[in-house]
Write an enzyme that holds these catalytic residues in place. Structure first.
Site, PDB file in Angstrom:
ATOM      1  NE  ARG A 159      -3.606  -2.515   0.244  1.00  0.00           N
ATOM      2  CZ  ARG A 159      -3.284  -3.725  -0.227  1.00  0.00           C
ATOM      3  NH1 ARG A 159      -2.166  -3.884  -0.916  1.00  0.00           N
ATOM      4  NH2 ARG A 159      -4.075  -4.759  -0.053  1.00  0.00           N
ATOM      5  CB  SER A 230      -8.928  -2.528   3.838  1.00  0.00           C
ATOM      6  OG  SER A 230      -9.438  -3.709   3.265  1.00  0.00           O
ATOM      7  CD  GLU A 329      -5.570  -0.387   2.524  1.00  0.00           C
ATOM      8  OE1 GLU A 329      -6.102  -0.459   1.406  1.00  0.00           O
ATOM      9  OE2 GLU A 329      -5.372  -1.374   3.257  1.00  0.00           O
TER      10      GLU A 329
END
Length: 333
Positions: A159, A230, A329
């Site tokens: 990420r 998420s 995230e």
């Protein structure tokens, strides 16, 4: 064409559906339009967004929001494909599956647009978008010129990318993906996908359909329940920390994956569930009952501070029980 709006309501521009405004909203539909924009004169700060699927607006945005509507998919030689930054990423996945091209099928049904996907290095079911990116093209605001980056220059990690840390210097215009007509399925990250291994006529479309079914079963439809997907990253920890988690779990099996170099990845969803958060609600904010990694705008009326308060409570409880600090995230603006 360039369009400008002032005091723009951003409720429909972020999948969390936070009811916030920005002072200026600018949208453009061609790469050439970037030359026409005067970045020096824009009200600061300036932030370029995609579909708003990985964002939490924490308050009204006091500057300028930019959004690309550069929308094209172009075949190139050797099964390479050039895709505009404003293309909905799942539309690209659907197109590739229809063309019989392997590569993005495991990433199907992830909300957002192509440009933002390349910034975030989205991933699911054993695949990250960096695995299929060949080249990223962008506009360099500081130098006022177009630039290109091979995938090796993009600083991709879990990420992560160098674009996330370049202080919004680069605006991605389009991405070239390296796809394949040779079957290259990744089927090891779910039982449903593993069941496809014995299919002698497996296609990208079949994998895509299975991935979509899995996601629909586990995740809220952002058109119905506001969320940003998420919310937390899966922590990657040392063997020593993992063993401490096993001890804290007191006999409960701890799911984990080898992250290389002696490191272990532990699902954040499992940690959150073990702390009792799955399906819980706090005011207008909540934790999705089928996937505790997802925080939701449960009532449709959640304020940013309610989401942040829930986030902080979850992080504190995971730290207290397991000694792990969860990283977000979702980008906070």
């Amino acid at each position: 064409m360039i369009t400008k709006e002032y005091s723009k309501d951003l409720t429909g521009k972020n999948t969390f559906r936070m009811q916030v405004n920005c002072r200026t909203f600018i949208e453009y539909d061609s790469v050439a339009d970037l030359f026409e924009l005067d970045f020096e004169e824009m009200l600061k700060p300036v932030k370029h967004i995609g579909g708003g699927s990985n964002l939490l607006f924490t308050q009204d945005f006091k500057g300028t929001i930019l959004h690309s509507k550069v929308d094209f998919i172009e075949k190139l030689p050797h099964d390479h494909v050039s895709v505009g930054a404003g293309v909905i990423f799942d539309d690209f996945c659907a197109w590739a599956a229809q063309e019989g091209l392997w590569g993005p099928e495991n990433l199907s049904y992830i909300p957002g647009e192509v440009g933002a996907a390349a910034v975030q290095n989205i991933g699911a079911y054993g695949v990250e978008v960096k695995d299929i990116i060949k080249t990223v093209y962008a506009y360099d605001i500081e130098e006022e010129e177009f630039v290109r980056f091979d995938v090796s220059e993009c600083g991709y990690g879990y990420r992560e990318s160098m674009f996330k840390h370049a202080k919004d210097r680069y605006i991605i215009t389009h991405v070239v993906f390296a796809l394949s007509r040779e079957p290259k399925p990744k089927l090891d990250y779910s039982k449903a996908l593993a069941s496809l291994k014995d299919d002698p006529q497996l296609t990208p479309g079949k994998v895509r359909d299975t991935v979509i079914a899995i996601r629909k079963e586990k995740l809220p439809e952002v058109s119905q329940v506001g969320s940003a997907g998420s919310f937390f990253k899966n922590p990657v920890v040392s063997q020593e920390v993992y063993e401490a988690v096993v001890k804290a779990a007191a006999g409960v099996e701890v799911p984990h994956y080898d992250a290389g170099e002696g490191m272990v990845k532990i699902p954040a969803a499992w940690l959150i569930e073990q702390c009792g958060w799955k399906g819980r609600r706090s005011g207008n904010a909540g934790v999705w009952e089928k996937q505790p990694l997802v925080l939701v705008n449960a009532s449709g009326r959640a304020l940013p501070e309610e989401i942040i308060a829930l986030e902080n409570k979850i992080r504190a409880s995971v730290k207290q029980k397991f000694g792990i600090i969860l990283d977000c995230e979702v980008e906070h603006l």
